[in-house]
Design a protein around this motif. Structure first.
Motif, PDB file in Angstrom:
ATOM      1  N   ALA A  81     -18.454 -29.870  -5.957  1.00  0.00           N
ATOM      2  CA  ALA A  81     -17.635 -29.018  -5.141  1.00  0.00           C
ATOM      3  C   ALA A  81     -16.385 -28.464  -5.809  1.00  0.00           C
ATOM      4  O   ALA A  81     -16.056 -27.134  -5.582  1.00  0.00           O
ATOM      5  CB  ALA A  81     -17.364 -30.219  -3.969  1.00  0.00           C
ATOM      6  N   PHE A  82     -15.872 -29.096  -6.742  1.00  0.00           N
ATOM      7  CA  PHE A  82     -14.533 -28.725  -7.658  1.00  0.00           C
ATOM      8  C   PHE A  82     -14.694 -28.985  -8.764  1.00  0.00           C
ATOM      9  O   PHE A  82     -15.286 -30.033  -9.379  1.00  0.00           O
ATOM     10  CB  PHE A  82     -13.247 -29.384  -7.004  1.00  0.00           C
ATOM     11  CG  PHE A  82     -13.009 -29.022  -5.547  1.00  0.00           C
ATOM     12  CD1 PHE A  82     -12.223 -28.126  -4.888  1.00  0.00           C
ATOM     13  CD2 PHE A  82     -13.486 -30.338  -4.573  1.00  0.00           C
ATOM     14  CE1 PHE A  82     -12.145 -27.811  -3.683  1.00  0.00           C
ATOM     15  CE2 PHE A  82     -13.241 -30.048  -3.175  1.00  0.00           C
ATOM     16  CZ  PHE A  82     -12.563 -28.847  -2.714  1.00  0.00           C
ATOM     17  N   SER A  83     -14.346 -28.194  -9.857  1.00  0.00           N
ATOM     18  CA  SER A  83     -14.464 -28.182 -11.286  1.00  0.00           C
ATOM     19  C   SER A  83     -13.356 -29.293 -11.543  1.00  0.00           C
ATOM     20  O   SER A  83     -12.276 -29.278 -10.874  1.00  0.00           O
ATOM     21  CB  SER A  83     -13.923 -26.763 -11.919  1.00  0.00           C
ATOM     22  OG  SER A  83     -12.710 -26.492 -11.796  1.00  0.00           O
ATOM     23  N   GLU A  84     -13.719 -29.764 -12.723  1.00  0.00           N
ATOM     24  CA  GLU A  84     -12.616 -30.714 -13.439  1.00  0.00           C
ATOM     25  C   GLU A  84     -11.200 -30.002 -13.628  1.00  0.00           C
ATOM     26  O   GLU A  84     -10.169 -30.687 -13.150  1.00  0.00           O
ATOM     27  CB  GLU A  84     -12.950 -31.435 -14.552  1.00  0.00           C
ATOM     28  CG  GLU A  84     -14.335 -32.515 -14.319  1.00  0.00           C
ATOM     29  CD  GLU A  84     -14.738 -32.964 -15.625  1.00  0.00           C
ATOM     30  OE1 GLU A  84     -13.906 -33.224 -16.552  1.00  0.00           O
ATOM     31  OE2 GLU A  84     -15.955 -33.723 -15.692  1.00  0.00           O
ATOM     32  N   ALA A  85     -11.106 -28.924 -13.971  1.00  0.00           N
ATOM     33  CA  ALA A  85     -10.089 -28.266 -14.425  1.00  0.00           C
ATOM     34  C   ALA A  85      -9.236 -27.883 -13.105  1.00  0.00           C
ATOM     35  O   ALA A  85      -8.100 -28.275 -13.040  1.00  0.00           O
ATOM     36  CB  ALA A  85     -10.211 -26.849 -14.990  1.00  0.00           C
ATOM     37  N   LEU A  86      -9.851 -27.691 -11.941  1.00  0.00           N
ATOM     38  CA  LEU A  86      -9.124 -27.493 -10.719  1.00  0.00           C
ATOM     39  C   LEU A  86      -8.527 -28.911  -9.943  1.00  0.00           C
ATOM     40  O   LEU A  86      -7.673 -28.812  -9.513  1.00  0.00           O
ATOM     41  CB  LEU A  86     -10.165 -26.895  -9.752  1.00  0.00           C
ATOM     42  CG  LEU A  86      -9.515 -26.446  -8.276  1.00  0.00           C
ATOM     43  CD1 LEU A  86      -8.265 -25.533  -8.428  1.00  0.00           C
ATOM     44  CD2 LEU A  86     -10.689 -25.863  -7.430  1.00  0.00           C
ATOM     45  N   VAL A  87      -9.400 -29.900 -10.074  1.00  0.00           N
ATOM     46  CA  VAL A  87      -8.970 -31.360  -9.888  1.00  0.00           C
ATOM     47  C   VAL A  87      -7.980 -31.684 -10.483  1.00  0.00           C
ATOM     48  O   VAL A  87      -6.780 -32.049  -9.713  1.00  0.00           O
ATOM     49  CB  VAL A  87     -10.147 -32.271  -9.901  1.00  0.00           C
ATOM     50  CG1 VAL A  87      -9.473 -33.659  -9.607  1.00  0.00           C
ATOM     51  CG2 VAL A  87     -11.294 -32.027  -8.805  1.00  0.00           C
ATOM     52  N   ARG A  88      -7.654 -31.223 -11.765  1.00  0.00           N
ATOM     53  CA  ARG A  88      -6.509 -31.811 -12.626  1.00  0.00           C
ATOM     54  C   ARG A  88      -5.337 -30.798 -12.261  1.00  0.00           C
ATOM     55  O   ARG A  88      -4.362 -31.224 -12.287  1.00  0.00           O
ATOM     56  CB  ARG A  88      -6.630 -31.390 -14.099  1.00  0.00           C
ATOM     57  CG  ARG A  88      -7.512 -32.686 -14.615  1.00  0.00           C
ATOM     58  CD  ARG A  88      -7.495 -32.332 -16.294  1.00  0.00           C
ATOM     59  NE  ARG A  88      -8.054 -31.262 -16.892  1.00  0.00           N
ATOM     60  CZ  ARG A  88      -9.212 -31.018 -17.182  1.00  0.00           C
ATOM     61  NH1 ARG A  88     -10.262 -32.104 -16.913  1.00  0.00           N
ATOM     62  NH2 ARG A  88      -9.709 -29.854 -17.690  1.00  0.00           N
ATOM     63  N   LEU A  89      -5.528 -29.645 -11.908  1.00  0.00           N
ATOM     64  CA  LEU A  89      -4.484 -28.701 -11.486  1.00  0.00           C
ATOM     65  C   LEU A  89      -3.740 -29.164 -10.077  1.00  0.00           C
ATOM     66  O   LEU A  89      -2.935 -29.027  -9.844  1.00  0.00           O
ATOM     67  CB  LEU A  89      -5.084 -27.321 -11.154  1.00  0.00           C
ATOM     68  CG  LEU A  89      -3.930 -26.210 -10.964  1.00  0.00           C
ATOM     69  CD1 LEU A  89      -2.974 -25.863 -12.033  1.00  0.00           C
ATOM     70  CD2 LEU A  89      -4.764 -24.856 -10.820  1.00  0.00           C
ATOM     71  N   PHE A  90      -4.608 -29.707  -9.241  1.00  0.00           N
ATOM     72  CA  PHE A  90      -4.450 -30.235  -7.754  1.00  0.00           C
ATOM     73  C   PHE A  90      -3.415 -31.527  -8.107  1.00  0.00           C
ATOM     74  O   PHE A  90      -2.570 -31.712  -7.303  1.00  0.00           O
ATOM     75  CB  PHE A  90      -5.641 -30.562  -6.962  1.00  0.00           C
ATOM     76  CG  PHE A  90      -6.468 -29.757  -6.531  1.00  0.00           C
ATOM     77  CD1 PHE A  90      -5.816 -28.444  -6.131  1.00  0.00           C
ATOM     78  CD2 PHE A  90      -7.616 -29.980  -6.162  1.00  0.00           C
ATOM     79  CE1 PHE A  90      -6.789 -27.317  -5.372  1.00  0.00           C
ATOM     80  CE2 PHE A  90      -8.584 -29.033  -5.369  1.00  0.00           C
ATOM     81  CZ  PHE A  90      -8.034 -27.629  -5.108  1.00  0.00           C
ATOM     82  N   SER A  91      -3.964 -32.120  -9.005  1.00  0.00           N
ATOM     83  CA  SER A  91      -3.119 -33.741  -9.286  1.00  0.00           C
ATOM     84  C   SER A  91      -1.685 -33.294 -10.073  1.00  0.00           C
ATOM     85  O   SER A  91      -0.787 -34.085  -9.746  1.00  0.00           O
ATOM     86  CB  SER A  91      -3.971 -34.478 -10.072  1.00  0.00           C
ATOM     87  OG  SER A  91      -4.219 -34.025 -11.398  1.00  0.00           O
ATOM     88  N   ASP A  92      -1.670 -32.058 -10.637  1.00  0.00           N
ATOM     89  CA  ASP A  92      -0.272 -31.894 -11.385  1.00  0.00           C
ATOM     90  C   ASP A  92       0.741 -31.107 -10.521  1.00  0.00           C
ATOM     91  O   ASP A  92       2.122 -31.063 -10.887  1.00  0.00           O
ATOM     92  CB  ASP A  92      -0.821 -31.135 -12.540  1.00  0.00           C
ATOM     93  CG  ASP A  92      -1.316 -31.713 -13.670  1.00  0.00           C
ATOM     94  OD1 ASP A  92      -1.418 -33.097 -13.358  1.00  0.00           O
ATOM     95  OD2 ASP A  92      -1.967 -31.185 -14.760  1.00  0.00           O
ATOM     96  N   HIS A  93       0.496 -30.725  -9.246  1.00  0.00           N
ATOM     97  CA  HIS A  93       1.478 -29.852  -8.548  1.00  0.00           C
ATOM     98  C   HIS A  93       1.437 -30.334  -6.923  1.00  0.00           C
ATOM     99  O   HIS A  93       0.464 -30.396  -6.475  1.00  0.00           O
ATOM    100  CB  HIS A  93       0.753 -28.588  -8.405  1.00  0.00           C
ATOM    101  CG  HIS A  93       0.911 -27.759  -9.763  1.00  0.00           C
ATOM    102  ND1 HIS A  93       2.090 -27.353 -10.359  1.00  0.00           N
ATOM    103  CD2 HIS A  93       0.026 -27.725 -10.730  1.00  0.00           C
ATOM    104  CE1 HIS A  93       1.871 -26.735 -11.668  1.00  0.00           C
ATOM    105  NE2 HIS A  93       0.477 -27.272 -12.109  1.00  0.00           N
TER     106      HIS A  93
END
Length: 255
Positions: A81-93
């Motif tokens: 559903a969400f790419s790993e890169a997008l999940v990391r971006l979510f967690s950083d902001h």
């Protein structure tokens, strides 16, 4: 003429379709182990060769996965559903945290409205049963069980809305929440007064749903998630102020 001969459906195709629907409707969940081949063939009333053919097809489709020595499992269909890169971006902001709460408020408000009108009596019993477990967990000092049941309560409402696209999307969102991508749920249950307020808010949601009062159910969900948003903002402010205070203390100590 647009007519074709009627042919009987292969047993393996019927098995495939049934398992697909169980996954689509969220009854079989990612990571869940299927019964043994013998047990599953008996339950479905088919031969083991027919069952093996269906399982092979479902593996090809990426819906089932084999684990050596462990059996057949529902594949992690939510992982895409969400790419790993997008999940990391979510967690950083932090911005993603409040967008997440806003997204939940909109979608879960709609789900609660739908559940109030479309849920079966059994759906409502499931929701009521989870809330009763939340009440029991609330009496215990450890908030971990209550926090877990909080997520189960919300997902049971989404299940009761009977929209499979919403169900799988929100399950993916809640999986990221469990993994701490957006915020640590334990923070929400750290203070006893906050735990009590959250329980009261879930009681209001459950009461509205059991009464099949769609506007009240949506309003109760909105009030609850607005409280979550405000509490998270307060936590962020408190953490920022504490970090500044520690800098001042360290600077004062060094003088």
């Amino acid at each position: 003429m647009p007519f074709e001969k009627i042919t009987s459906e292969k047993l393996s195709s019927a098995v495939t379709r049934q398992i697909e629907l169980l996954i689509l409707r969220g009854i079989l969940r990612p990571g869940e182990r299927l019964p043994s081949e013998r047990d599953l063939a008996e339950r479905m009333g088919v031969s083991r060769p027919s069952l093996r053919e269906a399982i092979a097809e479902l593996r090809e489709k990426g819906l089932l996965a084999s684990r050596a020595g462990a059996g057949i499992f529902v594949a992690d269909v939510l992982g895409s559903a969400f790419s790993e890169a997008l999940v990391r971006l979510f967690s950083d902001h932090d911005e993603a945290v409040f967008d997440y709460v806003s997204f939940r408020r909109d979608l879960e408000g709609l789900a609660a409205e739908r559940a109030a009108t479309l849920a079966s009596d059994t759906d409502l019993r499931v929701i009521g049963s989870i809330f009763a477990k939340m009440e029991a967990a609330h009496t215990k000092p450890n908030s971990e069980t209550e926090a877990r049941l909080d997520a189960e309560f919300h997902l049971s409402i989404i299940e009761a809305s009977h929209n499979v696209v919403m169900l799988h999307m929100m399950r993916s969102m809640f999986q990221m929440l469990r993994e701490g991508v957006f915020y640590n749920r334990q923070q929400m249950f750290r203070q006893r007064t906050t735990r009590t307020t959250i329980l009261d808010q879930h009681r209001a949601i459950n009461t509205a749903l059991q009464a099949r009062d769609a506007p009240a159910a949506r309003a109760a969900v909105d009030a609850h998630l607005t409280f979550v948003e405000d509490t998270l903002r307060d936590l962020r402010t408190s953490e920022r102020n504490e970090a500044i205070a520690r800098q001042r203390l360290d600077h004062e100590s060094a003088r």
